[in-house]
Every structure is written in structure tokens, then in C-alpha cells.
Design an enzyme around this catalytic site. Structure first.
Site, PDB file in Angstrom:
ATOM      1  N   CYS A 271      35.262 -15.297   4.331  1.00 52.82           N
ATOM      2  CA  CYS A 271      34.495 -14.949   3.127  1.00 52.82           C
ATOM      3  C   CYS A 271      35.364 -14.680   1.901  1.00 52.82           C
ATOM      4  CB  CYS A 271      33.592 -13.746   3.378  1.00 52.82           C
ATOM      5  SG  CYS A 271      32.878 -13.714   5.008  1.00 52.82           S
ATOM      6  N   ARG A 300      41.469 -13.284  15.421  1.00 51.95           N
ATOM      7  CA  ARG A 300      40.913 -11.968  15.729  1.00 51.95           C
ATOM      8  C   ARG A 300      41.531 -11.463  17.022  1.00 51.95           C
ATOM      9  NH1 ARG A 300      34.451 -13.040  14.565  1.00 51.95           N
ATOM     10  NH2 ARG A 300      34.731 -13.626  12.381  1.00 51.95           N
ATOM     11  N   GLN A 318      35.949 -21.658  12.172  1.00 53.99           N
ATOM     12  CA  GLN A 318      34.521 -21.539  11.874  1.00 53.99           C
ATOM     13  C   GLN A 318      34.133 -22.636  10.895  1.00 53.99           C
ATOM     14  OE1 GLN A 318      34.523 -17.485  10.346  1.00 53.99           O
ATOM     15  NE2 GLN A 318      33.164 -16.895  12.002  1.00 53.99           N
ATOM     16  N   ASP A 320      32.385 -22.707   8.269  1.00 56.27           N
ATOM     17  CA  ASP A 320      31.820 -21.656   7.447  1.00 56.27           C
ATOM     18  C   ASP A 320      31.185 -22.238   6.201  1.00 56.27           C
ATOM     19  OD1 ASP A 320      31.386 -18.939   7.149  1.00 56.27           O
ATOM     20  OD2 ASP A 320      33.463 -18.486   7.609  1.00 56.27           O
ATOM     21  N   HIS A 322      29.342 -20.808   2.459  1.00 57.16           N
ATOM     22  CA  HIS A 322      28.928 -19.699   1.602  1.00 57.16           C
ATOM     23  C   HIS A 322      28.169 -20.288   0.429  1.00 57.16           C
ATOM     24  CE1 HIS A 322      32.242 -17.830   3.899  1.00 57.16           C
ATOM     25  NE2 HIS A 322      31.456 -16.785   3.845  1.00 57.16           N
ATOM     26  N   LYS A 402      19.097 -11.520   8.575  1.00 58.14           N
ATOM     27  CA  LYS A 402      19.733 -12.738   9.079  1.00 58.14           C
ATOM     28  C   LYS A 402      18.800 -13.516   9.996  1.00 58.14           C
ATOM     29  CE  LYS A 402      22.001 -10.438  12.928  1.00 58.14           C
ATOM     30  NZ  LYS A 402      23.262  -9.929  13.455  1.00 58.14           N
ATOM     31  N   HIS A 448      25.820 -16.432   3.891  1.00 59.12           N
ATOM     32  CA  HIS A 448      26.839 -16.899   4.834  1.00 59.12           C
ATOM     33  C   HIS A 448      26.102 -17.744   5.862  1.00 59.12           C
ATOM     34  CE1 HIS A 448      29.586 -13.375   3.848  1.00 59.12           C
ATOM     35  NE2 HIS A 448      28.414 -12.886   3.498  1.00 59.12           N
TER      36      HIS A 448
END
Lengths: 574, 574
Positions: A271, A300, A318, A320, A322, A402, A448
Site C-alpha cells: 500500500c 512477512r 501479491q 495488488d 489500489h 470488505k 484495496h
């Protein structure tokens, strides 16, 4: 939680956890009990044993559980004053801690025969009802899942209402073990792990090819939705994660490094990169919705004990996305995202997609009005889609509602991969803005979203789902050319080059094995198509197509084969 | 170093550095002098001034240099005993340190008028010969380039033999500044940097597209050479870099992190990933040559002062290749690599490729026989290629000989990008082996090679080389559709979809600007082609193609345009 809200299956599983603890106490009286809840797939009980349990102990424990079940002891449950409970569990620091944590003056106590356990209730009537259970494995755990806390041993098991359900479960597990993606990864030369990088996957050429194909296919979908693919640094000042609020909760899972005496985070999520890209220059409402996508590599920390092939790793990519947009654009953007998710998942035959919309939790940030309007947008988007959904009241993140998407694989197992998450917080934390038509500065909404989720995990799921038989479009080698004798080599070469011209991924078996051996090798490699060429094929300028399931088509021309490859690629046929 | 080995240009530049120091001493007598060598592009002198120099001081210093030049002072050079030199420089700790470092009992002293400087020689005859020089800028430096050492101020300049050469240089610099890739990166919305990640580039959508195109084009070349593209972790145990021998020399440039109390390196190079992939299972000679490629993201610490746009960053992607082969395969593999390098570089119009083969250095590891045979393989490969080369005796790395490839950009500047490096050491350090036809274990040779080198740096070079006008195949937007009025929007939409069907990257100017404004915008964006459509084009079902240089072609059909896009893409036309 009143008993009548607990499912019968959970009652069986929770009672079986008591049965397990009872058996352990009889066999190993020095063992200290902690907790034993039901889970999605069964139950577990965490123990602090005097001497560590070993796998060899499980049959003995199972035997004793069966004996206690045969005694058909009545299960009773009552509320007792905390003072009394503290006396009962005076030698058990875990239970004492639990007693302190439970609100009110009383706690629940479950009893069966001379065995008792601290418990909020939810049982079957007697141990005689517990017939269809199985202990599965022993693993390490920590008291209250705190890795700085007391290490414990967890015995995991499962239980069902009927012998048939248990048998079906055992069959599913057996199949899953047979098609364990770690096994397939090795057999098909897709990926590996080394001790010099615990939890960090190494993708071999064939595995990397699959990852690339997954990326490219999604890129085509995202291109059509006007996404901007960016690439942002994998290390950034840890101030950004302090600003986003992640640092406080997530610090223990972040890898850190130092540059010029400043602390940097190796990013655990993408992000901040997208946010800084948004902030790179002032934005106008004309640029919205601004959709940034990134195949973002994140790291992680996970306990080494929970690492599991590609399912649980310490570094992963990911897919990802946005989306920065105005509040009135949320509905359309979410609908577009749902469509992209549905389209993508169905390519893999995941046709049974479950959807859950999670609404405002107790600790929510942001105004009620903002939440209501956002949830309405999500509902409207879902109503306009083909998908059915359930509402999970109060299950949203504190920073926004979400939608989670679940898929069911070929072995009936559920996986959660895709998510759409609204975020009211980060636009505020990072002071994001755009110039509205009015000329005023306004704050955008941030969405997201991920479709595959973790590409590594999704790859692992696909491997097990397809039992290694990746669909034609996704197979690292799509077509293998097998000649019956060396006389057909030139003919095969010519066909190979034609296929390569059309971007088909081909390989030739160059060995001097007999055709049966060549077929066997290709089948072990799970190559979708074998093109078999003998003297007859060469004389007639044809090809025999053999599918990996053994089915054959004879007398095909090269044009036939090319047309078929196009069909299989375009229509995502296995 | 005897004087006669120093080029005339170096003599001029070295003497101009003395001239600079002389002027500074006259203007600012308290300034402490350190060193002032000639460089590839000019010269510099590092000073410890009483008060820091500012850019505004340069004209004054230049004026004084001119005055001293006009004095036409003779430059003399003599050897003096170290004891005498120590007396002369008793107040200058830097010169005293240099005197200690110079071997022998004497040191050189240069003199012009009442100015003297410690110097090994190589001058013009008198200051009157120094007419064509220019001071360029002031920057920070460190004594002996040690960032823990004394900070100094560096004045950089250049000098030439003739006024014409200086003018040409100034013109080149002016042009380079005009087309500075950092400026173009902003103007064309390609990439940016933020303070939260100093030296870590953020690629915007258009920049990321270019990076992807560069990768995909190289992938196609490597596919044809049977490369296996892998993806390995960007963090691994630092033991691997200890094993490779990098740690000892390179530790200060490595970012470190900690996992489970073990030290991990964020990789500064990709070799260990390739080596571990090779070692993943036993290898047979039948698998050799095994060619592993990786677009590998690496991180290297650089002083913030030396960071420079994409040219010098702290994170970059190498198009890395590692070839594991038998000694008798080296020649063919190197030749294939040279061909891939030549083919790739020529796509960008880098037709003037210089090649240097570096041979065994004094500190070489490995036997003489191994070196001789390896150098012979490299020479043979070069002789079989189209390229001319020079030999740099003794300039190889201690672990093997190498070939470096230089390119010249459109402004006449040289860049070194591609390299081929043989490595005798790592196969030994990591105990690599293969089973030879004899059944014996043998050690493979390892070839490291890169074609672009750093993709970020190569991108920066391309931007400046093309002055932002990226070739058609590499432009993030290839074609922009401009309608003269809104009446042609539908017609333009239809054409846009057709082009998209053929994977052409197109955009439509949706503004209500007049056509002249739309053309101006597209030109600022440096879009290769504009398709202009007015009433006439629509009525005749044609298109006007306007190139970014203003040239136009009228009356083209969509088929004409598509054929042209294919030609431009396939033939890498600008």
C-alpha cells in the site's frame, strides 16, 4: 455464547477435545491442560506435557479415548463462582489466567466422570455419542499464540456425526496428501526451498513460467479495465508503516534493515508504494478513478513451524490493486473488480464462488454516514453482479467494510483468495486529496483489492486442485513431440518450429527410449498433449494427438493441431 | 609512470588541475590542497577550504586561472628527497600521508612560478598552453574516498587541446543537460524518487511498461537460446556471501536483516540464487550447458551523494545470466552470448560496440593452464564474432577473465553495459559438480553474463540516447488518436479498437482542444505516431499519420497503418 447457537458438529468436536484431554490426563497425569476449541476442520487441544508427546503416542491415546467413550459418561456443565474455580485449578497457571480473563463472577465447568475442564459449554449429552473421531498430528504451539510465551504441544484431531462423514473426510485427506503441492512441485520441477532461506521459494524455470503466465493473463484483464501497472521499492522508511498504523500491530512480522542510520522496512504490504505514487503530484477529479496495480513482492515473518510449501511462506507476490476514487465511483469500481475476480476464478473452473460482505465492527473508524454509504455501494455492486452473498455483521476491518471471495477446489476444500477492502483511514493518515470540480480539495476513497491474493499460494492451490494437470494454457510445456524412431526426427523438428512460431511451448523427447517409454515420461511430466509421429504419420503428413488422459486423435494436420491449440488457449480448456 | 606514456590530453588536464590549485592558493591562501588528477572527462582537485566554496566563486577562480595562464609560467618537475618534501608540506597532513605512501626515497615536485605541488609528473611546458578549460561544478568528496574520512570539496573541470574541442564538449554537455533522463522521466511520467526511499526508484505506469517491454524482448532472445528463467529469493542467509567471498570486500554495501536470530543479506547480486538452483539436485553432463537467467532485483548501499537518477541507484534489476558448462563448451556459449549482446544492442542503434578482453591479473586464483585455456576460448569466440576487440592485459577479475562491451550513445558518450565473466572460484567455493560421461564427478565452469546490465541504468541511457523519443516498439503509448472535431469520435473509437486488437498501445485525446493543441500535447508526450482524423478522413475511410518529427502521410487505410505498425515493431524502427 448461548448453547443453542452452537452447531451440532461443533458440539461433537468440542466434546471430543474434552475426551482427548480426559484420556491424556488418565495416561499422563502430570500433563497440564490449557485450551481445546473446535475448529473449521475438527478440534485441537494444547498441552504442557511433562515429557513431549511423539506421533507414536497417538494410537495409545486414541485407544483410551475409545474406552472413555464406551463408559458413556454423562457430560454436565454448570456455572461456578470464580473463587471455587481458582481452588480447583490452583496448580494450573493457564486456567488461572483464563479465569481472570473471563468477565463476570462465575465461570463454566464441564464434567464427565472424574474429569473436569474449564469450559463455556456446548457439548453432546454423553461420551457414548463420540464415535467418529480421529487424531491427526502433533505440532508445536504457544500459549495464547504468543511466540514469546510458553511453548506448548498441540494434538489436532477431527470428529464427525456419522462414520460415513469421517470416511469421506479421510478419503479427502488421503487424496490431498497424494496431490500435495510440495510433492508435485518436486515431481514437476516447479520450485524448491533451501535451508539458507527458510520460507523463501525458489522458482525453477517451469514454475517461473507458470507464475509469468498467471501474471500475463491477469495483466490482459487489468489492461482492459484501464489499470496502471506500477513497480515500487520493496524497502521503504518504516515511518510509512507507522503512519499507516501497521507498525504498532505488525512490527513483529516485519523484516527491518538500516540505511544511513534510518530504519527501513522490507515491505510486508504494498500500500505505501501505491499511496506515494498517488501523492507524487497533485491529482484532479479528472484523473479518478486512478487504478494502480502492482505485482508486489512482500516479506512477512512467520514462525518456521507454520510454514507450509507455497501455502504459507515468508516472501510472496501479491497481485495488488489500489483504486483511488470519489465516493460516488465506489459502486462501479467494486462491480468492475467483482467481474474481474469472477472472470479470473472461472478460468480455473472455480465456478462455486462464495461471497461474504463484512460490515462495521465495534472498533470502527470513520463516521456512521460514511460506513452506511460505503456498505450500500458494496451491496449495490454485489446485487448488480451474478454472485450470491452473505452478510457478516460487524466483521469488517476497523478501517472499512470488505468483501471476501471463497472458492471450492476439486477436492471440496474451501479457500479464500480474492478480497475487496474499502479504506477510509489511509487517505486520512497520508493526507491524500484531489481537486474536486468545485475547486476544493477532497479526500479520495481507497479500495484495496487482490484477485489471486498471494500468487505463490494460488499456484499451490491450483496444483492441488488440478492434481498437477495444469490446464493447457498454463502448462509450462504444452506439447511434447514423440517420434517412434529417429527417422521421424526431421519431420518432428519441422512441426516443432511451426508450433514455436505460434508461441506454443513445445519440447521434443530426444531420448532413444521406445515410444511407450516416451509416453510414460511425458505423462509423469503431466504434459497436456503428446504429438506422436511414426512412419505412417510422416508419410501422410499427419500427426497423432495423444492427451495426457490417454485419449487419442489420429490423422490430424498441422493446421488442425494449431487450430486446436488456439481453442484450448483462448477458452482455458484443461 | 614515465611521462611519455601519458597522453597529451591527460597532460593538459593534469596541468590545468595544477592551474586551478594555483589560482585557489592565490585567492584563498588558507586552503589545504590534497590531490588533483586528470579523469576520463577532464580533471578535478579536492580541497579542504577554510570556508566552503560556492558556485558563485567559480567565475572568480576561472578569471585567476586565466591570469596565471597568461603569465606563461614554465612548468618544471623534479624528484626531491622525502625528507625535503616533508619539510615543504609540514602543515599539510594529506600531502604528508601521500609522501609516506609513495614507494622509494624520493617524491616528485611540480613547480610553476611560486606555486608547487607534490606530483608524479606529466605536464605541458608552460601555463600559457592552458587556454581551453572550463570549471564545471563543486561537489562533496572524502579524503581517499573513505566515507568515514575527512570531508573535502571537489572542484571539477575539463580542458582540451583546441577551442573547437572545448566548444564541442560544451555543446554535448548542454544537450545532455537538456535531455537529462531525470528531467525526461518527470516530463514523460516514467518514474520518480521519494525521500522515504532514497535511491529506490518508483516506476510509474509508463515507465513500468518500458521496463516490461525491455524484459519481454530479451526473454524472446533468451528463449531461443534455451535459457531457463528462474526467480530466486531476494533475501538469503549471509553465509552464502561469506562462502562466495563477497562478504569480506562488500559487506559495507550490503543491507542486512535478521530472521530467527540469523543474519540475512538483502542480495547485492543474484549469483547465490543461481548456484543454489544448480545445486538443487545432482546434475549430469547431459544437462549442460545449463543456462539460468533471472531478472534479479538487487540492493546495494551507495553514498547518497553519488546517487544519480536511474544511473546510480540503491536498488536495481539485473538481467542476469549464469551458464554452467563443461570447459569445452565455454567457447560456444560465449559466442552465443556475444551474439545475443550484439543483436540486443543494435536494436537500439548502438552499432558502435567496443569490446575489451581482460586477462589474468597478478592476484589471480586458479591454475595457469585453466586461465590460458579460458582466455583462448574467449578469444576464439570473439574471433568467430563480427566484433573487433582489444586486450586489457592483467585486467581480469581474480576469479576469471572477462569481456566488457562498450556502447556509444547519440551524444558521443561511452557507456559500459554488457559483460561476460568467467568464474573459476564459485564452482569451487560452492562445491558444484556434474557427473561426467566417465561417471566421475567434475567441476563445471560458471559464466556470469548481463546484457542490459542494470535495467534501470540502461533505461536511463536509452532515454538520453533517444532524447526521450523512445522507438516505436518501446514507447509506452505508440499511437495517439486525434480527432479534429467530436464528430469523428466514433470513427476514431472504431480504429482504436482495431489497433488494440493487434496489441498496439494506443490512447485517444479526449480533450476539447483544437487539433493544434492536441498535436502539441502528443509531441510533448513524445508519442511516436499521431493518427489525425477529420471529416475528410472519415468520409474517405482513411487516416492521416503524423510522425512526431512533423512528417505526415495522408490517405492511409487502416490496413496500411497496421502493416506499418508491424514493420516498425518487428524492425525496431524509431
Amino acid at each position: 455464547m448461548p448453547n443453542d447457537q452452537i452447531s451440532q458438529l461443533d458440539k461433537i468436536r468440542h466434546s471430543t477435545a474434552h475426551l482427548l484431554a480426559h484420556a491424556v490426563k488418565e495416561l499422563y497425569p502430570d500433563t497440564v491442560l490449557t485450551i481445546g476449541p473446535p475448529t473449521k476442520d475438527g478440534f485441537f487441544y494444547d498441552f504442557l506435557p511433562k515429557t513431549n508427546f511423539r506421533d507414536e503416542d497417538l494410537p495409545k491415546i486414541t485407544q483410551r479415548m475409545k474406552e472413555i467413550a464406551e463408559r458413556d459418561l454423562a457430560l454436565t456443565h454448570k456455572q461456578i463462582p470464580k473463587a471455587e474455580a481458582r481452588k480447583i485449578y490452583k496448580d494450573n497457571p493457564f486456567k488461572l489466567e483464563l479465569i481472570d480473563l473471563i468477565p463476570g463472577d462465575t465461570v463454566g465447568l464441564a464434567q464427565q466422570g472424574d474429569f473436569d475442564d474449564l469450559c463455556k459449554g456446548g457439548h453432546v449429552k454423553s461420551t457414548g455419542q463420540l464415535k467418529n473421531f480421529k487424531l491427526l498430528h502433533i505440532s508445536g504451539s504457544y500459549w495464547r499464540a504468543d511466540r514469546d510465551g510458553q511453548p506448548l504441544q498441540r494434538i489436532t484431531g477431527t470428529a464427525f456425526a456419522t462414520p460415513k462423514e469421517l470416511r469421506m473426510y479421510e478419503k479427502r485427506v488421503e487424496e490431498a496428501q497424494k496431490y500435495d503441492h510440495r510433492k508435485l512441485g518436486k515431481q514437476l520441477d516447479l520450485f524448491s526451498f533451501v535451508q539458507e532461506g527458510v520460507g523463501f521459494p525458489f522458482f525453477h524455470a517451469k514454475g517461473q513460467r507458470v507464475v509469468q503466465l498467471l501474471k500475463d493473463d491477469l495483466r490482459a484483464t487489468l489492461n482492459k479495465q484501464n489499470y496502471n501497472e506500477i513497480a515500487t521499492p520493496i524497502m521503504l522508511s518504516d515511518d510509512l508503516w507507522k503512519q499507516s498504523g501497521h507498525y504498532a500491530h505488525y512490527k513483529d512480522n516485519m523484516f527491518l534493515s538500516e540505511i544511513d542510520e534510518k530504519s527501513y522496512a522490507i515491505r510486508p504490504m504494498n500500500c505505501p508504494g501505491a499511496i506515494l505514487t498517488y501523492k507524487e503530484r497533485p491529482r484532479s477529479y479528472r484523473e479518478l478513478p486512478l487504478k494502480l496495480s502492482e505485482f508486489g513482492l512482500v516479506h512477512r515473518y512467520e514462525l518456521s513451524g507454520v510454514l507450509h510449501g507455497l501455502f504459507r511462506v515468508r516472501s510472496f507476490t501479491q497481485d495488488d490493486g489500489h483504486i483511488f476514487c470519489m465516493p460516488n465511483q465506489v459502486e462501479d469500481e467494486v462491480l468492475d473488480t467483482i467481474k474481474a475476480i469472477e472472470k479470473t476464478l472461472k478460468k480455473f473452473g472455480f465456478n462455486n464462488i462464495t461471497v461474504a460482505l463484512s460490515t462495521k465492527p465495534d472498533n470502527a473508524m470513520g463516521s456512521d454516514a460514511a460506513w452506511e454509504s460505503a456498505i450500500l455501494s458494496l451491496k449495490n455492486a454485489l446485487d448488480r453482479s451474478d454472485l450470491k452473498y452473505v452478510i457478516q455483521e460487524g466483521e469488517g476491518a476497523f478501517y472499512g467494510p470488505k468483501i471476501e471471495f471463497g472458492i471450492e477446489d476439486s477436492m471440496g476444500r474451501s479457500w479464500q483468495c480474492s478480497t475487496v477492502q474499502l479504506d477510509f483511514c489511509n487517505p486520512k493518515n497520508f493526507d491524500l486529496s484531489y481537486i474536486a470540480p468545485s475547486g476544493q480539495k477532497e479526500q479520495p476513497v481507497m479500495i484495496h483489492r487482490a484477485i489471486y491474493g498471494s500468487m505463490e499460494r494460488f499456484f499451490g492451490i491450483l496444483l492441488e486442485h488440478f492434481k498437477g494437470n495444469l490446464p493447457f494454457w498454463l502448462a509450462p510445456i504444452q506439447v511434447k513431440l514423440l517420434t517412434i524412431t529417429d527417422d521421424q526426427k526431421d519431420y518432428a523438428q519441422k512441426i516443432m518450429h511451426q508450433l514455436q512460431e505460434h508461441n506454443i511451448r513445445v519440447a521434443m523427447d530426444e531420448s532413444s527410449d521406445p515410444i511407450s517409454g516416451k509416453i510414460k515420461t511425458a505423462q509423469l511430466e503431466k504434459v497436456p498433449w503428446m504429438l506422436v509421429m511414426g512412419q505412417k504419420e510422416m508419410d501422410n503428413n499427419t500427426i497423432t494427438l495423444r492427451y495426457r488422459n490417454g485419449k487419442q486423435e489420429f490423422g490430424l494436420s498441422l493446421q488442425d493441431v494449431l487450430a486446436k491449440t488456439k481453442k484450448y488457449n483462448d477458452e482455458y480448456i484443461i
